[in-house]
Design a protein around this motif. Structure first.
Motif, PDB file in Angstrom:
ATOM      1  N   GLU A  12      33.588 -20.918  13.215  1.00 47.23           N
ATOM      2  CA  GLU A  12      32.300 -21.618  13.124  1.00 47.23           C
ATOM      3  C   GLU A  12      31.158 -20.607  13.018  1.00 47.23           C
ATOM      4  N   GLN A  13      31.282 -19.497  13.743  1.00 50.24           N
ATOM      5  CA  GLN A  13      30.245 -18.471  13.678  1.00 50.24           C
ATOM      6  C   GLN A  13      30.239 -17.796  12.310  1.00 50.24           C
ATOM      7  N   ILE A  14      31.396 -17.666  11.688  1.00 51.09           N
ATOM      8  CA  ILE A  14      31.446 -17.127  10.322  1.00 51.09           C
ATOM      9  C   ILE A  14      30.601 -18.006   9.403  1.00 51.09           C
ATOM     10  N   VAL A  15      30.735 -19.317   9.541  1.00 47.05           N
ATOM     11  CA  VAL A  15      29.921 -20.243   8.755  1.00 47.05           C
ATOM     12  C   VAL A  15      28.435 -20.015   9.055  1.00 47.05           C
ATOM     13  N   ALA A  16      28.104 -19.844  10.331  1.00 46.26           N
ATOM     14  CA  ALA A  16      26.700 -19.612  10.709  1.00 46.26           C
ATOM     15  C   ALA A  16      26.177 -18.310  10.117  1.00 46.26           C
ATOM     16  N   GLU A  17      27.006 -17.287  10.074  1.00 40.03           N
ATOM     17  CA  GLU A  17      26.577 -16.002   9.511  1.00 40.03           C
ATOM     18  C   GLU A  17      26.376 -16.107   7.998  1.00 40.03           C
ATOM     19  N   VAL A  70      36.791 -20.071   5.953  1.00 42.69           N
ATOM     20  CA  VAL A  70      35.398 -20.354   5.634  1.00 42.69           C
ATOM     21  C   VAL A  70      35.295 -21.847   5.388  1.00 42.69           C
ATOM     22  N   ASN A  71      34.630 -22.514   6.284  1.00 44.05           N
ATOM     23  CA  ASN A  71      34.407 -23.945   6.114  1.00 44.05           C
ATOM     24  C   ASN A  71      33.126 -24.167   5.314  1.00 44.05           C
ATOM     25  N   GLN A  72      32.774 -25.419   5.116  1.00 41.54           N
ATOM     26  CA  GLN A  72      31.607 -25.758   4.303  1.00 41.54           C
ATOM     27  C   GLN A  72      30.338 -25.154   4.879  1.00 41.54           C
ATOM     28  N   ILE A  73      29.553 -24.556   3.976  1.00 42.12           N
ATOM     29  CA  ILE A  73      28.286 -23.941   4.351  1.00 42.12           C
ATOM     30  C   ILE A  73      27.162 -24.919   4.002  1.00 42.12           C
ATOM     31  N   PRO A  74      26.359 -25.314   4.976  1.00 39.90           N
ATOM     32  CA  PRO A  74      25.243 -26.221   4.673  1.00 39.90           C
ATOM     33  C   PRO A  74      24.220 -25.565   3.740  1.00 39.90           C
ATOM     34  N   ALA A  75      23.519 -26.393   2.999  1.00 41.36           N
ATOM     35  CA  ALA A  75      22.443 -25.895   2.124  1.00 41.36           C
ATOM     36  C   ALA A  75      21.306 -25.353   2.988  1.00 41.36           C
ATOM     37  N   VAL A  76      20.615 -24.371   2.461  1.00 40.09           N
ATOM     38  CA  VAL A  76      19.503 -23.745   3.186  1.00 40.09           C
ATOM     39  C   VAL A  76      18.175 -24.191   2.603  1.00 40.09           C
ATOM     40  N   LYS A  77      17.134 -23.979   3.359  1.00 43.11           N
ATOM     41  CA  LYS A  77      15.769 -24.255   2.915  1.00 43.11           C
ATOM     42  C   LYS A  77      15.464 -23.407   1.672  1.00 43.11           C
ATOM     43  N   GLN A  78      14.663 -23.947   0.783  1.00 40.31           N
ATOM     44  CA  GLN A  78      14.378 -23.267  -0.481  1.00 40.31           C
ATOM     45  C   GLN A  78      12.917 -22.877  -0.659  1.00 40.31           C
ATOM     46  N   LYS A  79      12.007 -23.474   0.105  1.00 40.42           N
ATOM     47  CA  LYS A  79      10.580 -23.251  -0.152  1.00 40.42           C
ATOM     48  C   LYS A  79       9.819 -22.978   1.138  1.00 40.42           C
ATOM     49  N   TRP A  80       8.857 -22.089   1.008  1.00 39.97           N
ATOM     50  CA  TRP A  80       7.932 -21.767   2.085  1.00 39.97           C
ATOM     51  C   TRP A  80       6.539 -21.724   1.480  1.00 39.97           C
TER      52      TRP A  80
END
Length: 160
Positions: A12-17, A70-80
């Protein structure tokens, strides 16, 4: 031999990294688009560092007889809207990662897994530095204001 419970938590931490790596890569794209080449370079290096953490964790699991996945990686924020907002998000994110690492260490302690404890302490120490660095950048941007943002951009672009 690593326990299944600790193996799963490390996976799970691998996914977080990897999520972290993707987040910083996304931030680097934003910074580059906005003309902040130095901040973009800083974020790309941060992204690579996070991927290295995932690699280290996978290797550790395998060396201990476990299976790294490696499990599914959630999408990340794209705009600031500003570099300050991006670095505030960086700081919040690093605080969250610190909590995750602390929980992993607590699990290793509860399982009396000395090798995992020793392995995880390096990440605990690194998280202290990452939080402090992100907080320091936020503080500098706030104190120095918009007029100094380009000087800070150049400074952070020289990150080793």
């Amino acid at each position: 031999m690593i326990s299944k419970k600790l193996q799963d938590a490390l996976n799970e931490q691998i996914v977080a990294e990897i999520y972290s790596a993707n987040l910083y890569l996304s931030m680097s794209f934003y910074m580059e688009k906005e003309g902040f080449e130095g901040f973009s370079t800083w974020m790309k290096k941060q992204s690579a560092e996070e991927m290295d953490h995932a690699y280290q964790m996978a290797s550790f699991i395998i060396k201990r007889g476990g299976e790294a996945v490696v499990n599914q990686i959630p999408a990340v924020k794209q705009k600031w809207t500003t570099p300050l907002e991006a670095f505030e998000d960086t700081y919040k994110h690093e605080c969250r990662v610190s909590q995750l690492i602390d929980k992993l260490l607590e699990l290793a302690i509860s399982e009396h897994d000395n090798a995992s404890q020793d392995f995880l302490w390096q990440f605990v120490r690194e998280q202290v530095e990452e939080e402090a660095t992100a907080s320091g950048i936020v503080d500098r941007i706030k104190r120095m204001g918009d007029s100094a943002i380009f000087n800070l951009d150049q400074q952070y672009g020289s990150r080793a």
